[in-house]
Motif scaffolding. Sequence first.
Motif, PDB file in Angstrom:
ATOM      1  N   ALA A  57      36.286  41.615  52.262  1.00 12.69           N
ATOM      2  CA  ALA A  57      35.210  42.349  51.522  1.00 12.69           C
ATOM      3  C   ALA A  57      34.901  43.538  51.924  1.00 12.69           C
ATOM      4  O   ALA A  57      35.069  43.847  53.287  1.00 12.69           O
ATOM      5  N   THR A  58      34.628  44.632  51.246  1.00  8.28           N
ATOM      6  CA  THR A  58      34.171  46.086  51.780  1.00  8.28           C
ATOM      7  C   THR A  58      32.926  46.219  50.966  1.00  8.28           C
ATOM      8  O   THR A  58      32.899  46.057  49.881  1.00  8.28           O
ATOM      9  N   TRP A  59      32.058  46.689  51.710  1.00  9.67           N
ATOM     10  CA  TRP A  59      30.745  47.117  50.686  1.00  9.67           C
ATOM     11  C   TRP A  59      30.221  48.610  51.484  1.00  9.67           C
ATOM     12  O   TRP A  59      30.324  48.860  52.534  1.00  9.67           O
ATOM     13  N   ASN A  60      29.950  49.566  50.348  1.00 12.22           N
ATOM     14  CA  ASN A  60      29.680  50.671  50.529  1.00 12.22           C
ATOM     15  C   ASN A  60      28.173  51.062  50.037  1.00 12.22           C
ATOM     16  O   ASN A  60      27.846  50.922  48.963  1.00 12.22           O
ATOM     17  N   GLY A  61      27.399  51.565  50.936  1.00 10.70           N
ATOM     18  CA  GLY A  61      25.954  51.936  50.684  1.00 10.70           C
ATOM     19  C   GLY A  61      24.979  50.924  50.640  1.00 10.70           C
ATOM     20  O   GLY A  61      25.426  49.939  51.438  1.00 10.70           O
ATOM     21  N   GLY A  65      31.215  47.433  46.163  1.00  5.65           N
ATOM     22  CA  GLY A  65      32.411  46.990  47.120  1.00  5.65           C
ATOM     23  C   GLY A  65      33.610  46.454  46.243  1.00  5.65           C
ATOM     24  O   GLY A  65      33.698  46.593  45.425  1.00  5.65           O
ATOM     25  N   SER A  66      34.307  45.968  47.109  1.00  2.00           N
ATOM     26  CA  SER A  66      35.538  45.226  46.630  1.00  2.00           C
ATOM     27  C   SER A  66      36.017  44.027  47.326  1.00  2.00           C
ATOM     28  O   SER A  66      35.700  43.920  48.659  1.00  2.00           O
ATOM     29  N   LEU A  67      36.337  42.948  46.754  1.00  7.11           N
ATOM     30  CA  LEU A  67      36.930  41.566  47.237  1.00  7.11           C
ATOM     31  C   LEU A  67      38.189  41.423  47.043  1.00  7.11           C
ATOM     32  O   LEU A  67      38.976  41.778  45.903  1.00  7.11           O
ATOM     33  N   PHE A 118      44.468  38.411  43.925  1.00  6.86           N
ATOM     34  CA  PHE A 118      43.223  38.958  43.247  1.00  6.86           C
ATOM     35  C   PHE A 118      42.494  40.101  44.096  1.00  6.86           C
ATOM     36  O   PHE A 118      42.476  39.987  45.347  1.00  6.86           O
ATOM     37  N   GLU A 119      42.249  41.043  43.548  1.00  9.04           N
ATOM     38  CA  GLU A 119      41.247  42.219  44.259  1.00  9.04           C
ATOM     39  C   GLU A 119      40.596  42.781  42.940  1.00  9.04           C
ATOM     40  O   GLU A 119      40.807  42.888  41.766  1.00  9.04           O
ATOM     41  N   GLY A 120      39.035  42.870  43.367  1.00  9.14           N
ATOM     42  CA  GLY A 120      38.141  43.269  42.339  1.00  9.14           C
ATOM     43  C   GLY A 120      36.859  43.774  42.934  1.00  9.14           C
ATOM     44  O   GLY A 120      36.527  43.502  43.879  1.00  9.14           O
ATOM     45  N   PRO A 121      36.308  44.628  41.975  1.00 10.05           N
ATOM     46  CA  PRO A 121      35.012  45.303  42.438  1.00 10.05           C
ATOM     47  C   PRO A 121      33.935  44.364  42.359  1.00 10.05           C
ATOM     48  O   PRO A 121      33.712  43.266  41.428  1.00 10.05           O
ATOM     49  N   TYR A 122      32.830  44.536  42.960  1.00 11.68           N
ATOM     50  CA  TYR A 122      31.547  43.654  42.993  1.00 11.68           C
ATOM     51  C   TYR A 122      30.434  44.902  43.427  1.00 11.68           C
ATOM     52  O   TYR A 122      30.466  45.875  43.904  1.00 11.68           O
TER      53      TYR A 122
END
Length: 141
Positions: free
Chosen positions: A8-12, A19-21, A28-32
């Motif tokens: 997982a990556t989170w920005n801000g 972010g994205s998972l 699977f790769e998707g935004p959240y």
Amino acid sequence: MVERTARATWNGTLPRGNGSLSLGSGAFEGPYDFRSRFEDGAETNPEELVGAAHAGCFSMALAAELDRAGYDPEAVETAATVHLEEGDDGWTITRSHLDTEVAVADVEDEEFQAIAETAKENCPVSRALGGVEKTLDAALR
């Protein structure tokens, strides 16, 4: 031992960030973002992924339990609803509800319900969700 990975990556900040998972397998790769998790956004969220894991794990466990009991399941279809609630000490996953339909011949409903309950209690994701209420509606097709 089997190991699986995810990233997982989170920005801000929480309310304005994103972010994205992604799954280690690449399947699977998707935004959240905040809206997809706490409101009604279009992206994915961690609880949705927990639900997918619980539904998939339970479906496999139920197929295994039916086979162990001498039945040959044709199909197990499970939906999971994961409840995320805000309490005094923050946000918590409080419940995971499984709703399953199974195509399997020659099993009586009472025995089927007992087998389904065993699968719900013993699948590895159910065990990992130890402090979470787990409920089940199981039906034969």
